[in-house]
Design an enzyme around this catalytic site. Structure first.
Site, PDB file in Angstrom:
ATOM      1  N   PRO A   1       0.830  -1.212   0.000  1.00  0.00           N
ATOM      2  CA  PRO A   1       0.000   0.000   0.000  1.00  0.00           C
ATOM      3  C   PRO A   1       0.864   1.261   0.000  1.00  0.00           C
ATOM      4  O   PRO A   1       1.821   1.373   0.766  1.00  0.00           O
ATOM      5  CB  PRO A   1      -0.809  -0.116   1.296  1.00  0.00           C
ATOM      6  CG  PRO A   1      -0.843  -1.589   1.586  1.00  0.00           C
ATOM      7  CD  PRO A   1       0.492  -2.107   1.121  1.00  0.00           C
TER       8      PRO A   1
ATOM      9  N   LEU B   1       0.323   4.197   0.971  1.00  0.00           N
ATOM     10  CA  LEU B   1       0.235   5.035   2.167  1.00  0.00           C
ATOM     11  C   LEU B   1       0.192   4.140   3.397  1.00  0.00           C
ATOM     12  O   LEU B   1      -0.620   3.210   3.460  1.00  0.00           O
ATOM     13  CB  LEU B   1      -1.026   5.896   2.084  1.00  0.00           C
ATOM     14  CG  LEU B   1      -1.268   6.919   3.180  1.00  0.00           C
ATOM     15  CD1 LEU B   1      -0.098   7.876   3.321  1.00  0.00           C
ATOM     16  CD2 LEU B   1      -2.525   7.719   2.880  1.00  0.00           C
TER      17      LEU B   1
ATOM     18  N   LEU C   1       0.887   3.911   7.942  1.00  0.00           N
ATOM     19  CA  LEU C   1       0.954   4.634   9.213  1.00  0.00           C
ATOM     20  C   LEU C   1       2.350   4.470   9.797  1.00  0.00           C
ATOM     21  O   LEU C   1       2.792   3.351  10.048  1.00  0.00           O
ATOM     22  CB  LEU C   1      -0.073   4.071  10.207  1.00  0.00           C
ATOM     23  CG  LEU C   1      -0.056   4.731  11.600  1.00  0.00           C
ATOM     24  CD1 LEU C   1      -0.646   6.143  11.548  1.00  0.00           C
ATOM     25  CD2 LEU C   1      -0.812   3.880  12.621  1.00  0.00           C
ATOM     26  N   GLY C   2       3.041   5.585  10.010  1.00  0.00           N
ATOM     27  CA  GLY C   2       4.335   5.540  10.688  1.00  0.00           C
ATOM     28  C   GLY C   2       4.143   5.462  12.190  1.00  0.00           C
ATOM     29  O   GLY C   2       3.152   5.974  12.723  1.00  0.00           O
TER      30      GLY C   2
ATOM     31  N   TYR D   1      11.820   1.511  18.040  1.00  0.00           N
ATOM     32  CA  TYR D   1      10.796   2.480  18.455  1.00  0.00           C
ATOM     33  C   TYR D   1      10.217   2.130  19.829  1.00  0.00           C
ATOM     34  O   TYR D   1       9.462   2.920  20.402  1.00  0.00           O
ATOM     35  CB  TYR D   1       9.653   2.561  17.433  1.00  0.00           C
ATOM     36  CG  TYR D   1      10.082   2.944  16.033  1.00  0.00           C
ATOM     37  CD1 TYR D   1      11.330   3.516  15.770  1.00  0.00           C
ATOM     38  CD2 TYR D   1       9.229   2.715  14.949  1.00  0.00           C
ATOM     39  CE1 TYR D   1      11.710   3.852  14.476  1.00  0.00           C
ATOM     40  CE2 TYR D   1       9.608   3.055  13.651  1.00  0.00           C
ATOM     41  CZ  TYR D   1      10.847   3.612  13.418  1.00  0.00           C
ATOM     42  OH  TYR D   1      11.215   3.931  12.136  1.00  0.00           O
TER      43      TYR D   1
ATOM     44  N   HIS E   1      17.673  -1.484   9.336  1.00  0.00           N
ATOM     45  CA  HIS E   1      17.254  -0.110   9.654  1.00  0.00           C
ATOM     46  C   HIS E   1      18.302   0.926   9.230  1.00  0.00           C
ATOM     47  O   HIS E   1      17.962   1.998   8.722  1.00  0.00           O
ATOM     48  CB  HIS E   1      16.981  -0.010  11.163  1.00  0.00           C
ATOM     49  CG  HIS E   1      16.054   1.082  11.557  1.00  0.00           C
ATOM     50  ND1 HIS E   1      15.227   1.007  12.652  1.00  0.00           N
ATOM     51  CD2 HIS E   1      15.807   2.297  11.013  1.00  0.00           C
ATOM     52  CE1 HIS E   1      14.521   2.127  12.761  1.00  0.00           C
ATOM     53  NE2 HIS E   1      14.863   2.927  11.778  1.00  0.00           N
TER      54      HIS E   1
END
EC number: 1.1.1.21
Length: 316
Positions: free
Chosen positions: A14, A16, A18-19, A49, A111
């Protein structure tokens, strides 16, 4: 505007997502649930995170409630720098899967190209404030990533914050089994990355743009730093389309055929950030936004500037 880009593996990613960088653990479960209810199907995560367990609670609730099927979600996570040694990679991936409460990831990224001394501290520093490197080479880390695909833990693998020479080094690896599907890099009008994007596209590598809004909530922001969201020139473009500045900044990478992952934990903003499929920036406005490049980075990782694999000494 297509809602997906197709990876070389054939998987649909996708456009777009969500971060979740800087999303507080106490708020991110709700953010993930709201996003899925609004139609988001791509969630971008990372072990460093320190909120994957809470992201996982949101995913679990929506999967168990049959709001969404696992095969309709695209979940991304990232291997942190302290786990680059080959024998640590699988355990790191399994920790992420356990936290997210999933049995596979759609995409797993290295990362950063820089390996750090293994241990609990995500940023092991020496007395001078420089990061302590490990003995690893990211090409060997890549071999361990390839094994995760063969073992079914991840569907695809990629990199993040790699410059073109570092990507090239993986592509030229003797016996390469799987090439990187994605390079996730910082992209916005102050850091337009034309050369690196063009290079990746020429190799069939999809680019994900992180910090599309300039990460205004970054902990190291200085008052004199430029602000994309407050830039009067970008505000003027947004007004022309009856859109917010954030919506223009999210639409901008989409029209460059990039994946984009704006972060928010505010339900109204999560919704606003998704309302970007109903307008199109003109070629003139696209070129104008590109012309604002000033090679300004949110994420320069200066504590690693002396690391042998620091990515940003090269032009691209």
């Amino acid at each position: 505007m297509a809602s997906h880009l197709v990876l070389y593996t054939g998987a649909k990613m996708p456009i777009l997502g969500l971060g979740t960088w800087k999303s507080p653990p106490g708020k991110v479960t709700e953010a993930v649930k709201v996003a899925i209810d609004l139609g988001y199907r791509h969630i971008d995560c990372a072990h460093v995170y320190q909120n994957e367990n809470e992201v996982g609670l949101g995913l679990q609730e929506k999967l168990q409630g049959q709001v969404v099927k696992r095969e309709d979600l695209f979940i991304v996570s990232k291997l942190w720098c302290t786990d680059h040694e080959k024998n640590l990679v699988k355990g790191a991936c399994q920790t992420t899967l356990r936290d997210l409460k999933l049995d596979y990831l759609d995409l797993y990224l290295i990362h950063w190209p820089t390996g750090f001394k293994p241990g609990k501290d995500p940023f092991p520093l020496d007395g001078d404030g420089n990061v302590v490197p490990d003995e690893s080479d990211f090409v060997e880390t890549w071999e361990a990533m390839e094994e995760l695909v063969d073992e079914g833990l991840v569907k695809a693998i990629g990199v993040s914050n790699f410059n073109h020479l570092q990507v090239e080094k993986i592509l030229n690896k003797p016996g390469l089994k799987y090439k990187p599907a994605v390079n996730q890099i910082e992209v916005h009008p102050y850091l337009t990355q034309e050369k690196l994007i063009e290079y990746c596209k020429s190799k069939g590598i999809v680019v994900t743009a992180y910090s599309p809004l300039g990460s205004p909530d970054r902990p190291w922001a200085k008052p004199e730093d430029p602000s994309l969201l407050e830039d009067p020139r970008i505000k003027a473009i947004a007004a022309k389309y009856n859109k917010t500045t954030a919506q223009v900044l999210i639409r901008f990478p989409m029209q460059r055929n990039l994946i984009v992952i704006p972060k928010s934990v505010t339900p109204e903003r999560i919704a606003e950030n998704f309302q970007v499929f109903d307008f199109e920036l003109s070629p003139e406005d696209m070129n104008t936004l590109l012309s604002y490049n000033r090679n300004w980075r949110v994420c320069a990782l200066m504590s690693c500037a002396s690391h042998k694999d620091y990515p940003f000494h090269e032009e691209y």
